[in-house]
Design a protein around this motif. Structure first.
Motif, PDB file in Angstrom:
ATOM      1  N   HIS A  40       0.338  51.361   6.207  1.00  0.00           N
ATOM      2  CA  HIS A  40       1.645  51.049   5.622  1.00  0.00           C
ATOM      3  C   HIS A  40       2.727  50.844   6.685  1.00  0.00           C
ATOM      4  CE1 HIS A  40      -0.014  52.164   1.713  1.00  0.00           C
ATOM      5  NE2 HIS A  40      -0.544  53.209   2.315  1.00  0.00           N
ATOM      6  N   VAL A  41       2.344  50.975   7.955  1.00  0.00           N
ATOM      7  CA  VAL A  41       3.314  50.888   9.049  1.00  0.00           C
ATOM      8  C   VAL A  41       2.891  49.782  10.004  1.00  0.00           C
ATOM      9  CG1 VAL A  41       4.292  52.097  11.042  1.00  0.00           C
ATOM     10  CG2 VAL A  41       3.974  53.303   8.868  1.00  0.00           C
ATOM     11  N   SER A  42       3.824  48.876  10.326  1.00  0.00           N
ATOM     12  CA  SER A  42       3.493  47.788  11.246  1.00  0.00           C
ATOM     13  C   SER A  42       3.571  48.225  12.702  1.00  0.00           C
ATOM     14  CB  SER A  42       4.430  46.593  11.007  1.00  0.00           C
ATOM     15  OG  SER A  42       5.777  46.942  11.246  1.00  0.00           O
ATOM     16  N   LEU A  57       8.059  49.854   8.479  1.00  0.00           N
ATOM     17  CA  LEU A  57       7.219  49.679   7.302  1.00  0.00           C
ATOM     18  C   LEU A  57       6.651  48.270   7.193  1.00  0.00           C
ATOM     19  CD1 LEU A  57       9.522  51.513   4.729  1.00  0.00           C
ATOM     20  CD2 LEU A  57       7.657  52.483   6.088  1.00  0.00           C
ATOM     21  N   GLN A  58       5.435  48.183   6.664  1.00  0.00           N
ATOM     22  CA  GLN A  58       4.818  46.874   6.420  1.00  0.00           C
ATOM     23  C   GLN A  58       5.581  46.105   5.360  1.00  0.00           C
ATOM     24  OE1 GLN A  58       2.406  45.363   7.930  1.00  0.00           O
ATOM     25  NE2 GLN A  58       0.774  46.720   8.595  1.00  0.00           N
ATOM     26  N   ARG A  63       7.688  52.423   1.532  1.00  0.00           N
ATOM     27  CA  ARG A  63       8.645  53.475   1.894  1.00  0.00           C
ATOM     28  C   ARG A  63       8.332  54.807   1.224  1.00  0.00           C
ATOM     29  NH1 ARG A  63      13.203  53.748   4.597  1.00  0.00           N
ATOM     30  NH2 ARG A  63      14.718  55.383   4.125  1.00  0.00           N
ATOM     31  N   ASP A  64       8.126  54.791  -0.083  1.00  0.00           N
ATOM     32  CA  ASP A  64       7.852  56.045  -0.798  1.00  0.00           C
ATOM     33  C   ASP A  64       6.543  56.664  -0.339  1.00  0.00           C
ATOM     34  OD1 ASP A  64      10.204  55.854  -2.213  1.00  0.00           O
ATOM     35  OD2 ASP A  64       9.280  54.912  -3.971  1.00  0.00           O
ATOM     36  N   ILE A  65       5.546  55.835  -0.044  1.00  0.00           N
ATOM     37  CA  ILE A  65       4.254  56.345   0.412  1.00  0.00           C
ATOM     38  C   ILE A  65       4.407  57.072   1.752  1.00  0.00           C
ATOM     39  CG2 ILE A  65       1.925  55.690   1.154  1.00  0.00           C
ATOM     40  CD1 ILE A  65       2.127  53.303  -0.772  1.00  0.00           C
ATOM     41  N   VAL A  66       5.147  56.448   2.659  1.00  0.00           N
ATOM     42  CA  VAL A  66       5.344  57.052   3.983  1.00  0.00           C
ATOM     43  C   VAL A  66       6.193  58.313   3.866  1.00  0.00           C
ATOM     44  CG1 VAL A  66       6.392  56.703   6.246  1.00  0.00           C
ATOM     45  CG2 VAL A  66       5.045  54.872   5.195  1.00  0.00           C
ATOM     46  N   ALA A 166      -0.121  47.646  15.396  1.00  0.00           N
ATOM     47  CA  ALA A 166      -0.464  46.372  14.770  1.00  0.00           C
ATOM     48  C   ALA A 166       0.780  45.681  14.250  1.00  0.00           C
ATOM     49  CB  ALA A 166      -1.448  46.620  13.624  1.00  0.00           C
ATOM     50  N   SER A 167       0.717  44.382  14.163  1.00  0.00           N
ATOM     51  CA  SER A 167       1.841  43.605  13.646  1.00  0.00           C
ATOM     52  C   SER A 167       1.310  42.492  12.760  1.00  0.00           C
ATOM     53  CB  SER A 167       2.664  43.012  14.795  1.00  0.00           C
ATOM     54  OG  SER A 167       3.671  42.177  14.280  1.00  0.00           O
ATOM     55  N   THR A 168       1.990  42.275  11.650  1.00  0.00           N
ATOM     56  CA  THR A 168       1.574  41.211  10.734  1.00  0.00           C
ATOM     57  C   THR A 168       2.300  39.910  11.035  1.00  0.00           C
ATOM     58  OG1 THR A 168       3.279  41.910   9.170  1.00  0.00           O
ATOM     59  CG2 THR A 168       1.102  42.893   8.914  1.00  0.00           C
TER      60      THR A 168
END
Length: 318
Positions: A40-42, A57-58, A63-66, A166-168
């Motif tokens: 969930h995190v980039s 955040l991805q 946000r709520d998950i993290v 990682a980055s999208t």
């Protein structure tokens, strides 16, 4: 919550960056938490000296998950809001910067507020309340007639390229490297050199992440040095902090000392360190408001004619 403070007569309203979650955690906890929410995190940027990790955040839905993962962690906790300001983030700690008017009863005001002085510079104090609440404490301090201004003491985190994680995002197309010496031709600096070469009595203060004063093109022209984060004379950049050295070389490297001649070559150099990058792998250029104030004050009070503040980052230069 209203994240507003006042600078002079101007109200500054900061808007929290909802794409980032700031976490206060030790190094081990930060690594564990980053792995836990990795999907969930980039990217994760750890500011080790401050014990804060910024989780990018991805997507907004993450946000709520993290935040739930942080809440469920044994030692980590969510830090105060993180604010976006241009190309960097501002993180408010638990302390507040306050400047007093001439003649103000400083000790009396601070005692009534229940705050403890951490550091000071002239009439500027960095104070902390046991409950934190930097925005509320700053507002309460501003209500005193003896206070010139008060604001949270921010840590500024400048995002450098190629941080780990990682980055999208699609990679940025490589730009064509300019031809060697293009800046000389563009500015036609030789015409200026024909009229006036560098004068050692003119001091150029390069205020940056530190300068390698032993570099052969820089060593001959170092007049003085200062380390603002530690408030001491000698400054030592971390081995991977190269930006300040490159800027000093372009500005004042001594003529005849190597392949590069600075535009102001022959002038004297004040090497001033105002921050640092957190670590070589997951770099973040870190500074604080007080450090910047110290650096600027020291430079002009010691006779600098030029203040160079290129507070950014780029490719390494030899």
């Amino acid at each position: 919550m209203d994240y507003t403070h006042v600078v002079g007569q101007r109200r500054v309203e900061l808007v929290p960056d909802e794409s980032v979650v700031a976490v206060r955690a030790g190094q081990t906890a930060a690594r564990t938490l980053t792995r836990l929410v990795g999907d969930h995190v980039s990217r994760a940027m750890t500011v080790q000296s401050e014990g804060v990790t910024l989780l990018k955040l991805q997507e907004p839905a993450s946000r709520d998950i993290v935040r739930d993962a942080v809440e469920g962690h044994r030692t980590a906790e969510e830090h105060s809001a993180c604010f976006r300001m241009g190309g960097h983030h501002l993180v408010a700690g638990s302390d507040v910067m306050v400047a007093f008017k001439r003649g103000a009863r400083r000790s009396r005001i601070l005692s009534r507020m229940g705050v403890v002085t951490q550091e000071k510079l002239g009439n500027i104090y960095v104070v902390e309340h046991k409950e934190g609440r930097p925005f509320e404490i700053a507002q309460d301090l501003r209500d005193h007639k003896g206070v010139a201004w008060a604001e949270p003491h921010f840590t500024s985190v400048h995002h450098r390229p190629n941080v780990s994680g990682a980055s999208t995002q699609a990679p940025t197309p490589a730009r064509k490297r300019p031809e060697k010496g293009y800046e000389i031709r563009l500015t036609q600096v030789w015409n200026a050199w024909a009229v006036q070469s560098g004068n050692p009595n003119i001091k150029i203060a390069v205020i940056d992440e530190g300068i390698q004063v032993g570099h052969p093109s820089i060593k001959p022209i170092v007049a003085r040095t200062y380390d603002a984060p530690n408030d001491r004379g000698r400054q030592y950049p971390k081995p991977w902090d190269y930006h300040g050295t490159a800027c000093a070389g372009l500005a004042v490297s001594a003529p005849g000392s190597g392949p590069v001649r600075g535009f102001g070559g022959g002038c004297g150099l004040f090497a001033v360190r105002m921050g640092y990058t957190s670590d070589p792998k997951n770099q973040a250029l870190v500074t604080k408001t007080l450090w910047m104030v110290r650096a600027l004050n020291w430079a002009w009070k010691n006779g600098a004619s030029v203040l160079s503040c290129s507070w950014s980052a780029g490719e390494q230069s030899n």
